[in-house]
Design a protein around this motif. Structure first.
Motif, short mmCIF file in Angstrom:
data_model
loop_
_atom_site.label_atom_id
_atom_site.label_comp_id
_atom_site.label_asym_id
_atom_site.label_seq_id
_atom_site.Cartn_x
_atom_site.Cartn_y
_atom_site.Cartn_z
N LYS A 243 8.03 -2.11 -9.68
CA LYS A 243 8.48 -1.47 -10.91
C LYS A 243 8.78 -0.01 -10.61
O LYS A 243 8.04 0.63 -9.88
N PHE A 244 9.87 0.49 -11.20
CA PHE A 244 10.15 1.91 -11.08
C PHE A 244 10.71 2.43 -12.40
O PHE A 244 11.17 1.66 -13.24
N ALA A 245 10.61 3.75 -12.57
CA ALA A 245 11.06 4.38 -13.81
C ALA A 245 12.21 5.32 -13.52
O ALA A 245 12.25 5.98 -12.48
N ILE B 162 14.81 7.56 -6.08
CA ILE B 162 13.73 7.46 -7.05
C ILE B 162 12.40 7.77 -6.37
O ILE B 162 12.31 7.74 -5.14
N SER B 163 11.39 8.09 -7.17
CA SER B 163 10.05 8.32 -6.60
C SER B 163 8.94 7.73 -7.47
O SER B 163 7.84 7.51 -6.99
N TRP B 164 9.21 7.48 -8.75
CA TRP B 164 8.20 6.87 -9.62
C TRP B 164 8.28 5.36 -9.43
O TRP B 164 9.08 4.69 -10.08
N ASP C 245 0.83 -1.21 0.00
CA ASP C 245 0.00 0.00 0.00
C ASP C 245 0.86 1.26 0.00
O ASP C 245 0.54 2.24 -0.68
N LEU C 246 1.96 1.24 0.75
CA LEU C 246 2.85 2.39 0.84
C LEU C 246 3.54 2.68 -0.49
O LEU C 246 3.70 3.83 -0.88
N LEU C 247 3.94 1.63 -1.18
CA LEU C 247 4.75 1.78 -2.39
C LEU C 247 3.90 1.85 -3.65
O LEU C 247 4.03 1.03 -4.56
N GLN C 248 3.04 2.83 -3.70
CA GLN C 248 2.22 3.07 -4.88
C GLN C 248 2.56 4.43 -5.48
O GLN C 248 1.71 5.11 -6.03
N GLY C 249 3.81 4.83 -5.35
CA GLY C 249 4.28 6.04 -5.99
C GLY C 249 4.44 7.23 -5.08
O GLY C 249 3.93 7.26 -3.96
N GLU C 250 5.18 8.20 -5.59
CA GLU C 250 5.40 9.47 -4.89
C GLU C 250 5.99 9.28 -3.50
O GLU C 250 5.60 9.93 -2.55
N SER D 99 15.44 5.13 -1.66
CA SER D 99 16.86 5.02 -2.00
C SER D 99 17.06 3.78 -2.86
O SER D 99 16.50 2.72 -2.56
N LEU D 100 17.88 3.91 -3.87
CA LEU D 100 18.22 2.79 -4.75
C LEU D 100 19.73 2.61 -4.70
O LEU D 100 20.49 3.54 -4.99
N ILE D 101 20.16 1.41 -4.31
CA ILE D 101 21.58 1.10 -4.27
C ILE D 101 21.87 0.03 -5.31
O ILE D 101 21.26 -1.05 -5.29
#
Length: 149
Positions: free
Chosen positions: A53-55, A40-42, A15-20, A24-26
């Motif tokens: 998935k992220f962009a 990242i945020s998308w 639920d938390l990870l639905q964008g915005e 941190s990406l390592i």
């Protein structure tokens, strides 16, 4: 608080990870073999909790790193804690929309609550986009449609 690593995201993290969100990406730098941190945020977590998935921009250093070494870590602050999500990423070909981008699909391997003993997050980090609001909305709409495919 999770006592041990899980193999997929909890419903709360899905639920938390639905964008915005600030995440941190390592990755591992292909030239130096050293850890590389970006933000990242998308991003969108799959309803089953086994994929994220992220962009990123089409020339993002992180995408090149993942192509060379798919192992990555996502650092998430939210749901009252800090989480380390490890997995393997696959990078799409360049996708041309309003901007050129790539979509990275992460197969989640483990999720671990990594906050220090006795710690609890009471407020999530916040940010604002500092560029044209109409462009921001257009990009967000296009990218989230892609990530939810």
């Amino acid at each position: 608080m999770m006592s041990k690593a899980q193999e997929k995201l909890s419903q709360e993290l899905i639920d938390l990870l639905q964008g915005e969100k600030i995440v941190s990406l390592i990755t591992t730098d292909g030239e130096t073999n050293q850890p590389n941190l970006s933000v990242i945020s998308w991003l969108v977590a799959h309803p089953e909790g086994d994929k994220i998935k992220f962009a990123v921009g089409h020339n993002a250093h992180s995408a090149k790193n993942i192509q060379g070494n798919p192992h990555l870590v996502l650092g998430v602050i939210g749901a009252e804690s800090c989480y380390s999500i490890t997995g393997k990423g696959t990078v799409s070909d360049v996708i041309e929309r309003t901007m050129k981008l790539r979509v990275i699909t992460v197969d989640v391997e483990s999720v671990e609550d990594v906050i220090f003993y006795g710690g609890k997050i009471t407020q999530e980090p916040a940010y604002e986009k500092t560029y044209d609001p109409n462009l921001a909305k257009k990009l967000d709409d296009e990218i989230y449609a892609l990530l939810k495919e």
